[in-house]
Design an enzyme around this catalytic site. Sequence first.
Site, PDB file in Angstrom:
ATOM      1  N   ASP A   1      41.238  74.012  29.561  1.00 36.31           N
ATOM      2  CA  ASP A   1      42.207  74.676  30.422  1.00 36.31           C
ATOM      3  C   ASP A   1      43.584  74.284  29.888  1.00 36.31           C
ATOM      4  OD1 ASP A   1      43.995  75.495  32.351  1.00 36.31           O
ATOM      5  OD2 ASP A   1      42.967  74.544  34.036  1.00 36.31           O
TER       6      ASP A   1
ATOM      7  N   TYR B   1      54.783  88.944  34.046  1.00 37.64           N
ATOM      8  CA  TYR B   1      54.148  88.808  32.733  1.00 37.64           C
ATOM      9  C   TYR B   1      55.233  88.813  31.656  1.00 37.64           C
ATOM     10  CZ  TYR B   1      51.020  89.843  28.791  1.00 37.64           C
ATOM     11  OH  TYR B   1      50.331  89.811  27.600  1.00 37.64           O
TER      12      TYR B   1
ATOM     13  N   ASN C   1      47.051  81.665  21.697  1.00 33.47           N
ATOM     14  CA  ASN C   1      46.615  83.001  22.099  1.00 33.47           C
ATOM     15  C   ASN C   1      46.224  83.083  23.578  1.00 33.47           C
ATOM     16  OD1 ASN C   1      45.309  85.787  21.581  1.00 33.47           O
ATOM     17  ND2 ASN C   1      43.601  84.538  22.345  1.00 33.47           N
TER      18      ASN C   1
ATOM     19  N   THR D   1      40.781  94.677  24.513  1.00 25.08           N
ATOM     20  CA  THR D   1      40.362  93.370  25.014  1.00 25.08           C
ATOM     21  C   THR D   1      40.182  93.527  26.523  1.00 25.08           C
ATOM     22  OG1 THR D   1      42.582  92.544  25.539  1.00 25.08           O
ATOM     23  CG2 THR D   1      41.844  92.317  23.249  1.00 25.08           C
TER      24      THR D   1
ATOM     25  N   LYS E   1      56.456  85.890  28.859  1.00 25.62           N
ATOM     26  CA  LYS E   1      56.536  86.123  27.415  1.00 25.62           C
ATOM     27  C   LYS E   1      57.963  85.966  26.901  1.00 25.62           C
ATOM     28  CE  LYS E   1      52.176  86.913  26.669  1.00 25.62           C
ATOM     29  NZ  LYS E   1      51.371  85.942  25.889  1.00 25.62           N
TER      30      LYS E   1
ATOM     31  N   SER F   1      52.685  86.671  21.590  1.00 20.95           N
ATOM     32  CA  SER F   1      53.478  87.209  22.687  1.00 20.95           C
ATOM     33  C   SER F   1      52.889  88.558  23.078  1.00 20.95           C
ATOM     34  CB  SER F   1      54.950  87.315  22.271  1.00 20.95           C
ATOM     35  OG  SER F   1      55.750  87.778  23.333  1.00 20.95           O
TER      36      SER F   1
ATOM     37  N   LEU G   1      41.466  89.021  21.248  1.00 25.31           N
ATOM     38  CA  LEU G   1      42.156  88.721  20.001  1.00 25.31           C
ATOM     39  C   LEU G   1      41.813  87.328  19.489  1.00 25.31           C
ATOM     40  CD1 LEU G   1      45.728  90.201  20.641  1.00 25.31           C
ATOM     41  CD2 LEU G   1      43.863  91.202  19.322  1.00 25.31           C
TER      42      LEU G   1
END
Length: 285
Positions: free
Chosen positions: A61, A153, A88, A188, A157, A139, A20
Amino acid sequence: MRTTPAAPRTWFITGASRGLGHAFATAALERGDQVAAAARSITQDHFDQRHADRILTLNLDVTDRAAVMAAVSSAVERFGRLDIVVNNAGTMSSGMVEEFTEAEARSQLEVNLFGALWVCQAALPHLRSQNSGHIVQISSIAGLGGFPTTGMYSASKFALEGMSEALAMEAAAFGVKVTIVQPGGYWTDLYTSMASTAPLEPYGPLREELARQWAEGSVDSKPELAAAAMLKLVDSDNPPPRLLLGSMVYDLAFDISRQRMAVWESWEPVSRAAEHAVPAPEQIA
């Protein structure tokens, strides 16, 4: 809503070497904007050389706060200002919550939460001084709810979204807008590059059930569709605080919200009975 910006703008995009992030950067360049494209490993070769004079690639980083500060300063020095900041960069770790080591859990938060936090802190002084700007936090569908194997994960978020909601209210006084974008499925390498925990045997049956569900297949979309939505978002004079990308995530957002509201309503008497204002303890006779 504007259909095109009044003048070229400057973007700072993390995770811009692929997926993305690369689609966002490419779309911005194609329309004539300037882009500071940051990623762990990125070069001018990641982009069409027709845009070489409007692209600045930064090996970064995002977990290194000092490096983030320097990268944002380099972007402002090169282009003179910042207009759109897109957080992103992200990673995904898969595993049952019980299976995560401390290092694995912290690593998930370091990138997805703290990386975005450092970028926001680096960009805000420049955006405040301009009394303008738009921060876009990428997100996920996992920011809507937790699902088996995505617990950490989702945690990262959820934390990103909570921080971003507060940031939006703080930054509004300076003309800076904040939008949380929750994408659905796109082609992706997020899933192919994700880390996995060492599995615990008791979760074997659940993993088998999940595998059966996933075997039914899914249809993801091209990142360019998300990039087209991104352009509409940043071109808006009144961008929304949240934007869902994709029919699946749109429907899921409403389903989850309805389920939560139904549960809250069913427990309303208990909730209301748990509150009855009284004076502070030291004032009670």
